[in-house]
Write a protein that holds these residues in place. Sequence first.
Motif, PDB file in Angstrom:
ATOM      1  N   HIS A 240       0.806  -1.224   0.000  1.00  0.00           N
ATOM      2  CA  HIS A 240       0.000   0.000   0.000  1.00  0.00           C
ATOM      3  C   HIS A 240       0.837   1.270   0.000  1.00  0.00           C
ATOM      4  N   THR A 241       2.132   1.108  -0.303  1.00  0.00           N
ATOM      5  CA  THR A 241       2.979   2.258  -0.615  1.00  0.00           C
ATOM      6  C   THR A 241       2.335   3.129  -1.687  1.00  0.00           C
ATOM      7  N   THR A 242       1.507   2.527  -2.510  1.00  0.00           N
ATOM      8  CA  THR A 242       0.837   3.243  -3.615  1.00  0.00           C
ATOM      9  C   THR A 242       0.026   4.444  -3.150  1.00  0.00           C
ATOM     10  N   MET A 243      -0.308   4.517  -1.865  1.00  0.00           N
ATOM     11  CA  MET A 243      -1.109   5.629  -1.375  1.00  0.00           C
ATOM     12  C   MET A 243      -0.469   6.980  -1.699  1.00  0.00           C
ATOM     13  N   ILE A 244       0.855   7.021  -1.760  1.00  0.00           N
ATOM     14  CA  ILE A 244       1.558   8.292  -1.951  1.00  0.00           C
ATOM     15  C   ILE A 244       1.352   8.848  -3.352  1.00  0.00           C
ATOM     16  N   ASN A 245       0.864   8.029  -4.283  1.00  0.00           N
ATOM     17  CA  ASN A 245       0.589   8.522  -5.630  1.00  0.00           C
ATOM     18  C   ASN A 245      -0.493   9.597  -5.647  1.00  0.00           C
ATOM     19  N   ALA A 246      -1.281   9.681  -4.582  1.00  0.00           N
ATOM     20  CA  ALA A 246      -2.267  10.754  -4.470  1.00  0.00           C
ATOM     21  C   ALA A 246      -1.602  12.120  -4.449  1.00  0.00           C
ATOM     22  N   LEU A 247      -0.350  12.165  -4.000  1.00  0.00           N
ATOM     23  CA  LEU A 247       0.396  13.412  -3.864  1.00  0.00           C
ATOM     24  C   LEU A 247       1.225  13.709  -5.116  1.00  0.00           C
ATOM     25  N   GLY A 248       1.008  12.923  -6.175  1.00  0.00           N
ATOM     26  CA  GLY A 248       1.817  13.096  -7.378  1.00  0.00           C
ATOM     27  C   GLY A 248       3.204  12.513  -7.235  1.00  0.00           C
ATOM     28  N   VAL A 249       3.402  11.654  -6.225  1.00  0.00           N
ATOM     29  CA  VAL A 249       4.684  10.986  -5.982  1.00  0.00           C
ATOM     30  C   VAL A 249       4.556   9.550  -6.489  1.00  0.00           C
ATOM     31  N   LEU A 250       5.330   9.199  -7.501  1.00  0.00           N
ATOM     32  CA  LEU A 250       5.235   7.869  -8.089  1.00  0.00           C
ATOM     33  C   LEU A 250       5.906   6.851  -7.174  1.00  0.00           C
ATOM     34  N   GLY A 251       5.145   5.860  -6.756  1.00  0.00           N
ATOM     35  CA  GLY A 251       5.701   4.845  -5.874  1.00  0.00           C
ATOM     36  C   GLY A 251       4.806   3.630  -5.828  1.00  0.00           C
ATOM     37  N   TRP A 252       5.394   2.505  -5.520  1.00  0.00           N
ATOM     38  CA  TRP A 252       4.614   1.274  -5.418  1.00  0.00           C
ATOM     39  C   TRP A 252       5.327   0.296  -4.490  1.00  0.00           C
ATOM     40  N   GLY A 253       4.612  -0.751  -4.155  1.00  0.00           N
ATOM     41  CA  GLY A 253       5.153  -1.745  -3.249  1.00  0.00           C
ATOM     42  C   GLY A 253       6.029  -2.745  -3.964  1.00  0.00           C
ATOM     43  N   VAL A 254       7.105  -3.099  -3.324  1.00  0.00           N
ATOM     44  CA  VAL A 254       7.972  -4.169  -3.815  1.00  0.00           C
ATOM     45  C   VAL A 254       8.254  -5.104  -2.647  1.00  0.00           C
ATOM     46  N   GLY A 255       8.775  -6.246  -2.941  1.00  0.00           N
ATOM     47  CA  GLY A 255       9.181  -7.133  -1.869  1.00  0.00           C
ATOM     48  C   GLY A 255      10.396  -6.563  -1.145  1.00  0.00           C
ATOM     49  N   GLY A 256      10.609  -7.050   0.068  1.00  0.00           N
ATOM     50  CA  GLY A 256      11.763  -6.601   0.819  1.00  0.00           C
ATOM     51  C   GLY A 256      13.051  -6.847   0.064  1.00  0.00           C
ATOM     52  N   ILE A 257      13.061  -7.882  -0.779  1.00  0.00           N
ATOM     53  CA  ILE A 257      14.266  -8.214  -1.528  1.00  0.00           C
ATOM     54  C   ILE A 257      14.588  -7.119  -2.528  1.00  0.00           C
ATOM     55  N   GLU A 258      13.588  -6.711  -3.296  1.00  0.00           N
ATOM     56  CA  GLU A 258      13.798  -5.624  -4.258  1.00  0.00           C
ATOM     57  C   GLU A 258      14.162  -4.326  -3.551  1.00  0.00           C
ATOM     58  N   ALA A 259      13.511  -4.083  -2.410  1.00  0.00           N
ATOM     59  CA  ALA A 259      13.793  -2.854  -1.671  1.00  0.00           C
ATOM     60  C   ALA A 259      15.239  -2.829  -1.192  1.00  0.00           C
ATOM     61  N   GLU A 260      15.712  -3.972  -0.725  1.00  0.00           N
ATOM     62  CA  GLU A 260      17.099  -4.036  -0.272  1.00  0.00           C
ATOM     63  C   GLU A 260      18.049  -3.753  -1.430  1.00  0.00           C
ATOM     64  N   ALA A 261      17.731  -4.286  -2.593  1.00  0.00           N
ATOM     65  CA  ALA A 261      18.568  -4.026  -3.767  1.00  0.00           C
ATOM     66  C   ALA A 261      18.567  -2.539  -4.112  1.00  0.00           C
ATOM     67  N   ALA A 262      17.374  -1.918  -4.049  1.00  0.00           N
ATOM     68  CA  ALA A 262      17.279  -0.483  -4.332  1.00  0.00           C
ATOM     69  C   ALA A 262      18.081   0.325  -3.313  1.00  0.00           C
ATOM     70  N   MET A 263      18.029  -0.084  -2.052  1.00  0.00           N
ATOM     71  CA  MET A 263      18.809   0.582  -1.013  1.00  0.00           C
ATOM     72  C   MET A 263      20.301   0.526  -1.323  1.00  0.00           C
ATOM     73  N   LEU A 264      20.729  -0.571  -1.935  1.00  0.00           N
ATOM     74  CA  LEU A 264      22.146  -0.785  -2.210  1.00  0.00           C
ATOM     75  C   LEU A 264      22.561  -0.278  -3.582  1.00  0.00           C
ATOM     76  N   GLY A 265      21.689   0.514  -4.213  1.00  0.00           N
ATOM     77  CA  GLY A 265      22.062   1.160  -5.463  1.00  0.00           C
ATOM     78  C   GLY A 265      21.662   0.426  -6.717  1.00  0.00           C
ATOM     79  N   GLN A 266      20.996  -0.724  -6.584  1.00  0.00           N
ATOM     80  CA  GLN A 266      20.543  -1.447  -7.758  1.00  0.00           C
ATOM     81  C   GLN A 266      19.218  -0.865  -8.252  1.00  0.00           C
ATOM     82  N   PRO A 267      19.080  -0.667  -9.546  1.00  0.00           N
ATOM     83  CA  PRO A 267      17.793  -0.165 -10.044  1.00  0.00           C
ATOM     84  C   PRO A 267      16.723  -1.242 -10.002  1.00  0.00           C
TER      85      PRO A 267
END
Length: 888
Positions: A215-242
């Motif tokens: 439900h990260t998607t809620m922030i799209n109401a503010l014109g902020v593009l975002g969506w939910g990913v698994g913790g695995i993808e999030a960890e990769a994003a944290m570490l600089g992986q697209p």
Amino acid sequence: MSKLKFQAQAQRQLKVGENTYLYYSLTDGPLTHYHDVARLPVSSKILLENILRHLHTEHCELSALEAVANSHGKGSSQEIAYHPARVLMQDFTGVPAIVDLAAMRAALVARGGDPQKINPLSKVDLVIDHSVSIEKFATDSAYQENVAIEMQRNQERYQFLKWGQGAFDNFSVVPPGTGICHQVNLEYLAKGVWSQVTEAGTVVYPDTLVGTDSHTTMINALGVLGWGVGGIEAEAAMLGQPISMQLPDVVGFELKGKLNEGITATDLVLRVVQILRQHGVVGKFVEFYGDGLDLLPLADRATIANMAPEYGATCGFFPVDAKTLEYLRLSGRDETTIALVEAYTKAQGLWRESGAPTPQFSATLSLDLSSVEPSLAGPKRPQDRVPLSAMKQAAEDAIKLSGRDDLSQPFTLAGTDVPMHHGDVVIAAITSCTNTSNPAVMLAAGLLAQKALAKGLARKPWVKSSLAPGSKVVTQYLAKAGLQPALDALGFNLVGYGCTTCIGNSGPLPDNVTQAVSEQKIHVSSVLSGNRNFEGRIHPLVESNWLCSPPLVVAFALAGTTCIDLSQDAIGQDPAGNPVYLKDIWPSNAEIAALLADITQQQFREQYADVFRGDDNWRAIDTGTGSTYQFDTNSTYIQQPPFFEPAYAGNQADIKGAAILALLGDSVTTDHISPAGVIPKDSPAAQYLRSHGVAEQDFNSYGSRRGNHQVMMRGTFGNIRIRNEMVPGHTGGVTRLSGEQQVRFIYDAAMAYQQAQIPTVVVAGKEYGTGSSRDWAAKGTLLLGVKAVIVESFERIHRSNLVGMGVLPLQFKDGENRQTLKLSGDEHFDILGLGSSLKPNQDISAVIHYADGSSKHISLLCRLDTEMEIAYYRAGGVLTYVLNRLVA
């Protein structure tokens, strides 16, 4: 033209007040050579800017830029690399993510590396909001007592998170008792436009994110593009992986007209969910447009954006407009930020203006807001909308479907002189980010409670009622409006700030209700203002779960049953015996509007002034020091996971002789797969905890123990409602070994196969992995020894999670499925063609070996969708991929 030259030629200056910024222009420069960039959906433009700004990296190419620029809102197989500006986490998914980072540091040290190489490279905020459970309710002390229980149960987890906050760069923790992560994100964390200081100057760009909650998607109401990913993808994003993804379709959803008197944002979103599920938007962006947005408050947009996972979309996006700026100002953002958001979005063509040309979409839908009617959704799927007037019939149908025919049969409730019946409401919860972020529906609930109290109504004695706001701002405006006393009088006392009933943290039912339901087999219901109502999720004893607006939650608590037509049946009687109808106590739009006008910017600023400090309990937690975490082998909450051990080092070979661990049907959710809610006392996880000296009353929930893989793998596929077709007549996490008839826990069977060195697969139907973005649905699958999951179709996030853990996602082709192939569970699979020549979305061969000695060759679609996903799969998962690169 080289990509670096292209990028340089797109850079422009933006002056806002006294400040000058740099940005990469979508409206001026080399991008203007492409067709119809101006007519792209705004969400596509944000992807376009993201690629343009990262052209200097190895992952972004001009071919991807050109594909988006020329997409006309249509998706394609083009692989794009998305670099979110930041990552949002909640504690259930955040704890295992930080555990993984700590384990990566330990693995890097073991290989002679520097642990400081493992650090988030982008901003990460973790909000502790999923650990509070409703143990106490309907008392003035419920909040304080629940907080005390939460802190006692989760001390070790919180100590670990505080260690992480000190050990990792760019990582902040919002302490417990603050609010739900999505509401905190909407009200405080999001900026609308992000910035980065470089040698050339301050570069500004769209605020974008991924989150470890769907439900990260809620922030799209503010014109902020975002969506939910698994913790695995999030960890990769944290570490600089697209984030590696294929270019998505963008479906346009036109809103026109306005809502009628008495219709809530919840009614609207349930209609939107139904329409979009019927259309089919899985894996797509949905972008809302139309003149109906002119009158739609941002809080209503947030309600719609929040439930994107329920309608199946990657996100439900609302471009920035005047309503966005109004909300930024109301919620306490500073004027410099607001001015930058307005100037930047207008300069980039990201601003929505009424009457502007419609963007080019892959498809369009339309809804006249005046056609929306009061509604609920259930009894087990959020897309199954039921008009309020049809609720009585729908509830009775659900009861009959469960095998109970005599709906008038009375049941005894100990300690009272009133009988219970099938369909009675035992849980009424105002909960969840979806609605507690919306002041209009929260005030409506308070007004309805006030009017009901004046009529002499009360909640029924079997109803467990609760109020769990998404932020302390809600408490402040309810108190200022004078509505909290009425809610308290009806049992809707504050129980905590966090995600409670919606994720199964509903706590125990009163003893007499538990006894009545268990012993007399009563089909009971819940009503909640949440977004999820899947089987077994809300409470193990509750069979039907209905989503509805906060005022309707209060109304059904008063009625005490779902077998009622509140559009015409009396909700109760006043002290004189006169019938009281819902229309008699339903608040008017004018009453709600008058109270909305009293909500001030100061309320938001006061509540978020010291958001990271926490209360005395939080500040008293001693974390210790050190860049590597000292895992305690005796801990039952935090254990070092085995993902970086040689056994999980990679996937290079074909899969031979794989047995079927589970044979499942359609719409298997991540609730069915990933452990959630209470830990059953006779489960493998309970046996493990007992063996480590944990008493049953201290089991806590699966969610709270997500940092311990030993607990989580034992609960994988353990949902009490899951149905494995290999063992007909049984429900729950059980199976049998190939060629045997003995029924055993799935965990025990998986360990037996691992002992015998036999790989396994899971076979299922359509929409596999629907629901929350739970990383443990993939992690647990891996740890059970499952090498591949073969289904008719996947939900987006879970498929990505499987890839992220090195589990192969495969789809049946040509109309084949488990039924046409006559699978019983005694078959074995050879999955071939996984060598070095594997390409994205390639057809691969499989051989099914039947128990009678026959075999059948079939073709399967390999759902490794991009070259990067193939690289992740080869490495044994994205985390091992990142670790290998750091070592290299």
